[in-house]
Each structure stands twice: as structure tokens, then as C-alpha cells.
Enzyme design. Structure first.
Site, PDB file in Angstrom:
ATOM      1  N   ASP A 103       0.832  -1.512  -0.118  1.00  0.00           N
ATOM      2  CA  ASP A 103       0.078   0.072   0.021  1.00  0.00           C
ATOM      3  C   ASP A 103       0.907   1.340   0.129  1.00  0.00           C
ATOM      4  OD1 ASP A 103      -1.984  -1.795   0.218  1.00  0.00           O
ATOM      5  OD2 ASP A 103      -2.336  -1.379   2.339  1.00  0.00           O
TER       6      ASP A 103
HETATM    7  N1  URA Z   1      -1.446  -6.013   3.686  1.00  0.00           N
HETATM    8  C1  URA Z   1      -1.752  -4.695   3.881  1.00  0.00           C
HETATM    9  O1  URA Z   1      -2.847  -4.524   4.376  1.00  0.00           O
HETATM   10  N2  URA Z   1      -1.296  -3.719   3.201  1.00  0.00           N
HETATM   11  C2  URA Z   1       0.122  -3.999   2.347  1.00  0.00           C
HETATM   12  O2  URA Z   1       0.597  -3.160   1.857  1.00  0.00           O
HETATM   13  C3  URA Z   1       0.501  -5.470   2.537  1.00  0.00           C
HETATM   14  C4  URA Z   1      -0.120  -6.298   3.411  1.00  0.00           C
END
Ligand code: URA
Length: 236
Positions: A103
Site C-alpha cells: 500500500d
Molecule cells: N497488507 C496490507 O494491508 N497492506 C500492505 O501493503 C501489505 C499487506
């Protein structure tokens, strides 16, 4: 492969720039001056030197980045900076892409490569590649969460996750944890904690399969994988 193509691929300039360099006598192959860009050479065997510097050709590159927050795990984006924007031109010429997504607000280990086959293997749900995250959680993480994650939890869309291994490092009004999962659903870690009524306030990936985030890398920095790391990934 044509010598001008190899040199252009490696970022020594456009085909036109490379033609000029060749014409001016800047390139030797196995000690012989080469002025014609059409000349074929074997980049894996022939010894190519440009302006006195030995050329190392390879088909694939493998980069480990410590992804910072605020950067998108993509090759291009109309609004935001991408992880590929953080690379040097000498690596961008290989047209690498991130293997999977973190993310925008997640930090940590991101593999960036142009090896599509390897990327596919690492991302395939059938391969169950473990990914470990460090996270700070608002609220007290308890043994009952550990048990819930061990059994698998139900996400907001009804999906039942595979078991996750949750380790509590510090429990309190803010808890530090490590979670290992073998899937890669959208926002999975955040949604797994939502499923037990808790919120992730900081998330960092620390490993993916045999690859472990190099602590020497500052946020936004990256390095090539060592031969050993590549071997561990490819031989899995
Ligand atoms: N899980 C999440 O919620 N975000 C990420 O970036 C990776 C795994």
C-alpha cells in the site's frame, strides 16, 4: 545481438548516441575496435569495453527496495511518485516492475525485477510464499487474536483467510506484532486486524519467501540482490 542494441539497452544512450560513441572509436569487443553498430556480439561471452569501462550485460535484474511511505508500487502513475521513479536510469533501462504491491502507506521490502517468470511464481496463490510484516496496532493484541489468526479470519467481503502466524512483540494500548501470511489479498493485513476489531497504524514488510529486508537500506534506498539471494529465490 547487435552491439548498438546492447549498449542502448544498458543505458549508454539512444541508438543514435551509441552510434556516435561507436564511430568515435569508444568501443572495443575482445580488444578489437568496433565501429559498426550492426556487428553482432554475444553479450554473455564477448568482452565489451566502452570508454575503457567493462560492460556487464545481463538479461534480468533483481532489486531489493526499502519502500518508503507515499510512493506507489507501480511502474507509472499519473499523480503519485512510483517505486520505479526512485530507480537510477541504469536500472530503469531494464524495464523492471514491482513484484506485488505494498500500500502507499506501507514501508519495507519490495522486490523489483524484470524477471516475469520469477514474479509470477512468487505471486502465484498456489505457491503459498510466506510474507512477514511488522505492524503497530492501535489496541491490545491478545492471545485470542493469535488463535483467531491461526484458524483464519473472515474479511469484510466474506473471504476466509488461510491461517496466519501472529507473534505479539509488545502488548498494550499500542501493540507491536509480527504477522506471517501466505496470501496477498488486497490490504490483507489491515483487513485481518479489522476482522478482530483492531486498526493497523503502521505496517512494514520485513520478508518475502527467503528474502529478508536489508536493515542497511534507508527508506527509499535499494540495492541489487546478491547472487546468493537470487539463487535462493530462483531455486525455491
Ligand atoms: N497488507 C496490507 O494491508 N497492506 C500492505 O501493503 C501489505 C499487506
Amino acid at each position: 545481438m547487435r552491439v548498438d542494441k546492447i549498449l542502448a539497452n544498458l543505458g549508454y544512450g539512444s541508438r543514435k548516441d551509441v552510434k556516435k560513441i561507436l564511430k568515435s572509436g569508444g568501443v572495443t569487443v575482445n580488444g578489437e575496435l568496433v565501429k559498426d553498430g550492426k556487428q553482432h556480439v554475444d553479450p554473455n561471452k564477448d568482452h565489451i569495453v566502452i570508454h575503457g569501462e567493462e560492460v556487464h550485460y545481463r538479461e534480468f535484474i533483481y532489486l531489493m527496495m526499502n519502500k518508503p511511505q507515499g510512493v506507489i508500487s507501480a511502474t507509472e502513475d499519473t499523480r503519485d511518485e512510483t517505486v520505479v521513479d526512485l530507480l537510477e536510469p541504469e536500472h530503469i533501462v531494464f524495464e523492471p516492475f514491482p513484484v506485488g504491491r505494498l500500500d502507499k502507506d506501507t514501508e519495507g521490502l519490495l522486490l523489483i525485477t524484470n524477471d516475469g517468470q520469477l514474479a509470477h511464481q512468487l505471486l502465484s496463490p498456489k505457491k503459498h510464499v510466506p510474507k512477514t510484516y511488522f505492524a503497530v496496532i492501535a489496541g491490545e493484541v491478545t492471545e485470542s487474536d493469535v488463535e483467531a489468526f491461526r484458524r483464519g479470519v473472515t474479511l469484510d467481503d466474506g473471504y476466509e483467510t488461510k491461517p496466519g502466524e501472529l507473534v505479539i512483540l509488545k502488548s498494550g494500548i499500542r501493540s507491536d506484532i509480527e504477522l506471517t501470511i501466505t496470501e496477498g489479498k488486497f490490504h490483507q493485513v489491515k483487513r485481518m486486524f479489522e476482522a478482530v476489531g483492531k486498526k493497523v497504524v503502521y505496517l512494514q514488510r520485513i520478508s518475502m519467501g527467503p528474502l529478508v529486508l536489508d536493515e542497511e537500506l534507508e527508506l527509499g534506498e535499494y540495492r541489487e540482490l546478491t547472487e546468493e539471494e537470487v539463487k535462493l529465490l530462483v531455486d525455491r
